[in-house]
Write an enzyme that holds these catalytic residues in place. Structure first.
Site, short mmCIF file in Angstrom:
data_model
loop_
_atom_site.label_atom_id
_atom_site.label_comp_id
_atom_site.label_asym_id
_atom_site.label_seq_id
_atom_site.Cartn_x
_atom_site.Cartn_y
_atom_site.Cartn_z
N ARG A 191 15.38 52.66 53.37
CA ARG A 191 15.53 51.54 52.44
C ARG A 191 15.53 50.20 53.18
O ARG A 191 15.05 49.19 52.70
CB ARG A 191 16.87 51.72 51.70
CG ARG A 191 17.13 50.71 50.66
CD ARG A 191 18.54 50.87 50.11
NE ARG A 191 19.54 50.29 50.99
CZ ARG A 191 20.64 49.67 50.55
NH1 ARG A 191 20.88 49.58 49.26
NH2 ARG A 191 21.53 49.17 51.40
N LYS B 296 23.61 43.82 67.24
CA LYS B 296 23.24 45.14 67.73
C LYS B 296 23.35 45.22 69.25
O LYS B 296 23.68 46.27 69.81
CB LYS B 296 21.82 45.50 67.28
CG LYS B 296 21.70 45.77 65.77
CD LYS B 296 22.57 46.91 65.31
CE LYS B 296 22.28 47.35 63.88
NZ LYS B 296 23.21 48.40 63.42
N ALA C 85 13.91 54.85 61.60
CA ALA C 85 13.65 55.74 60.47
C ALA C 85 13.05 54.94 59.34
O ALA C 85 13.40 53.78 59.13
CB ALA C 85 14.95 56.40 60.01
N TYR D 282 21.07 39.49 63.78
CA TYR D 282 21.01 40.96 63.72
C TYR D 282 20.93 41.52 65.15
O TYR D 282 21.67 42.43 65.51
CB TYR D 282 19.78 41.40 62.90
CG TYR D 282 19.60 42.90 62.79
CD1 TYR D 282 20.26 43.63 61.80
CD2 TYR D 282 18.80 43.60 63.69
CE1 TYR D 282 20.11 45.02 61.70
CE2 TYR D 282 18.64 44.98 63.60
CZ TYR D 282 19.29 45.68 62.61
OH TYR D 282 19.14 47.04 62.53
N VAL E 211 33.45 48.29 55.50
CA VAL E 211 33.88 48.40 56.91
C VAL E 211 34.22 47.01 57.47
O VAL E 211 34.92 46.90 58.48
CB VAL E 211 32.79 49.03 57.81
CG1 VAL E 211 32.50 50.45 57.39
CG2 VAL E 211 31.51 48.20 57.82
N SER F 175 20.21 49.30 67.83
CA SER F 175 18.84 49.17 67.33
C SER F 175 17.90 48.87 68.48
O SER F 175 18.29 48.17 69.44
CB SER F 175 18.81 48.02 66.32
OG SER F 175 17.49 47.55 66.15
N1 LIG Z 1 16.12 52.32 59.56
C1 LIG Z 1 15.84 51.96 60.80
O1 LIG Z 1 14.70 52.09 61.29
C2 LIG Z 1 16.91 51.37 61.65
C3 LIG Z 1 16.54 50.82 62.88
C4 LIG Z 1 17.54 50.33 63.71
C5 LIG Z 1 18.86 50.38 63.31
N2 LIG Z 1 19.17 50.89 62.08
C6 LIG Z 1 20.60 50.93 61.70
O2 LIG Z 1 20.91 52.18 61.14
C7 LIG Z 1 21.97 52.04 60.19
C8 LIG Z 1 21.58 52.69 58.88
O3 LIG Z 1 20.44 52.03 58.37
P1 LIG Z 1 19.53 52.62 57.19
O4 LIG Z 1 18.14 52.41 57.62
O5 LIG Z 1 19.99 53.99 56.84
O6 LIG Z 1 19.86 51.54 56.05
P2 LIG Z 1 20.25 51.66 54.51
O7 LIG Z 1 20.18 50.27 53.95
O8 LIG Z 1 19.46 52.71 53.83
O9 LIG Z 1 21.76 52.17 54.55
C9 LIG Z 1 22.83 51.36 54.91
C10 LIG Z 1 24.03 51.75 54.07
O10 LIG Z 1 25.17 50.98 54.52
C11 LIG Z 1 25.90 50.60 53.37
N3 LIG Z 1 26.71 49.40 53.72
C12 LIG Z 1 26.26 48.15 53.93
N4 LIG Z 1 27.29 47.34 54.22
C13 LIG Z 1 28.42 48.10 54.19
C14 LIG Z 1 29.78 47.83 54.42
N5 LIG Z 1 30.20 46.60 54.70
N6 LIG Z 1 30.67 48.85 54.35
C15 LIG Z 1 30.24 50.11 54.06
N7 LIG Z 1 28.95 50.42 53.79
C16 LIG Z 1 28.04 49.42 53.86
C17 LIG Z 1 24.86 50.33 52.29
O11 LIG Z 1 25.41 50.38 51.00
C18 LIG Z 1 23.85 51.42 52.58
O12 LIG Z 1 24.08 52.59 51.82
C19 LIG Z 1 22.24 50.53 60.09
O13 LIG Z 1 23.33 50.18 60.92
C20 LIG Z 1 20.96 49.92 60.62
O14 LIG Z 1 21.14 48.61 61.14
C21 LIG Z 1 18.23 51.38 61.24
#
Ligand SMILES: NC(=O)c1ccc[n+]([C@@H]2O[C@H](COP(=O)([O-])OP(=O)(O)OC[C@H]3O[C@@H](n4cnc5c(N)ncnc54)[C@H](O)[C@@H]3O)[C@@H](O)[C@H]2O)c1
Length: 319
Positions: free
Chosen positions: A207, A176, A204, A172, A77, A155
């Site tokens: 990973r 956000k 959530a 980060y 992206v 976030s």
């Molecule tokens: N998990 C949480 O508690 C949490 C909290 C706040 C925000 N978020 C946000 O939620 C979103 C999803 O997070 P997650 O916890 O599922 O993380 P995750 O690491 O499991 O998944 C992120 C996915 O994005 C893909 N990715 C990374 N860079 C990319 C790029 N340039 N182009 C396309 N794909 C790419 C990775 O390969 C991965 O599969 C993220 O934006 C993260 O910042 C998550």
């Protein structure tokens, strides 16, 4: 109540190879949408090619096994041409694009003494510019079809972030915060074209954070309750044609959804304000005293006009 369905709708979910992105894709597919599953196959800190097989392929297989029409895109992206290709793929394969979930993300820690630097740029590039490239690539065609639903991923760190590892994580949080502001602007502007944009602040056990949280009481709690599926369930309504808001943000996790408001108290006003008067009336400015000025009397500021109304109410302009 009738099910909220997505039959005939086409959704692009970025970073859909696992965790939250996969859950978004599964929920929409289970309710009839066709899916473009994007994933660039990165490590948590954003290095590409983390595993041999792109995880997007696995998710697309799962979706097809459920009878969903799904295609895979493996672009980043964060590259304009890649964002363009994933959007084009939706139109080429399915003839339209109704829903964009900008979910792809990384978590890479930088330090104050390095900023701005390469890690800062990586955060801003993937978390802020990436969603902008995707929206930009789809915008004119979404406008032409007079319909679009965009969900950006912010976030809860924007409230003030204290990482369990005690580190700075500034870039980060900046990215956000900026994507939340972008969503607010996009949501306000897009409504006239039938395009609504909202943001989620998810939590959530995924990973992205299990290395930081594993074995802690917070980690145990999140593992039990804060599933990626609970984030997707809360987000579904925001992606539906019936979604009643645009430009809003929501905390979503563990079966809970709550609007995040942009608010301020009425505050203190004087025609001849001085630093001393500010000191003297600090508690009022902070929204901590007075019948009309208590914390519970915070006023939501949905737009600039409301901000002006609040200034008027506080006495600005009155002689
Ligand atoms: N998990 C949480 O508690 C949490 C909290 C706040 C925000 N978020 C946000 O939620 C979103 C999803 O997070 P997650 O916890 O599922 O993380 P995750 O690491 O499991 O998944 C992120 C996915 O994005 C893909 N990715 C990374 N860079 C990319 C790029 N340039 N182009 C396309 N794909 C790419 C990775 O390969 C991965 O599969 C993220 O934006 C993260 O910042 C998550």
């Amino acid at each position: 109540m009738a099910d909220l369905r997505f039959d005939g709708r086409v959704a692009l979910v970025t970073g859909a190879g696992g965790s939250i992105g996969r859950a978004h894709a599964m929920l929409l597919a289970s309710r009839g949408a066709k899916i473009v599953v994007n994933d660039y196959n990165t490590s948590v800190s954003g290095e590409a090619g983390k595993s041999q097989d792109n995880p997007g392929e696995r998710v697309a297989k799962e979706l097809r096994a459920l009878g969903t029409e799904a295609v895979v895109n493996t672009d980043s992206v964060a590259e304009p041409a890649g964002a363009q290709r994933m959007v084009d793929q939706a139109f080429d394969e399915f003839g339209r694009l109704d829903i964009i979930i900008n979910n792809a993300g990384i978590a890479v820690c930088d330090y104050i003494h390095e900023e701005p630097g390469p890690k800062y740029e990586r955060n801003l590039n993937i978390l802020l510019e990436g969603p902008m490239y995707v929206v930009r690539a789809a915008w004119e065609r979404m406008k032409a079809q007079k319909f679009g639903r965009i969900l950006n991923t912010s976030s809860a760190s924007i409230f003030g972030f204290n990482q369990p590892d005690g580190n700075w994580w500034g870039a980060y949080v900046l990215a956000k915060s900026a994507i939340t502001a972008y969503t607010r602007q996009l949501g306000g502007y897009g409504e006239q074209f039938g395009i609504k944009a909202n943001a989620i602040l998810p939590l959530a056990y995924s990973r992205m954070n299990w290395n930081l949280l594993k074995g802690t009481p917070e980690g145990d709690f999140l593992e039990k309750y804060a599933t990626p599926e609970s984030v997707a369930a809360a987000s579904g309504y925001l992606l539906h044609e019936e979604c009643p808001v645009s430009g809003a943000s929501f905390s979503v996790s563990g079966g809970r959804i709550a609007r995040v408001v942009y608010a301020e108290p009425l505050g203190y006003h004087s025609h001849n304000l001085t630093p001393e008067l500010v000191k003297q009336n600090w508690a009022t400015a902070m929204g901590e005293v007075g019948a009309d000025y208590k914390m519970c009397d915070f006023y939501e500021i949905p737009n600039l006009l409301e901000e002006s109304m609040l200034m008027l109410k506080a006495g600005v302009g009155k002689t």
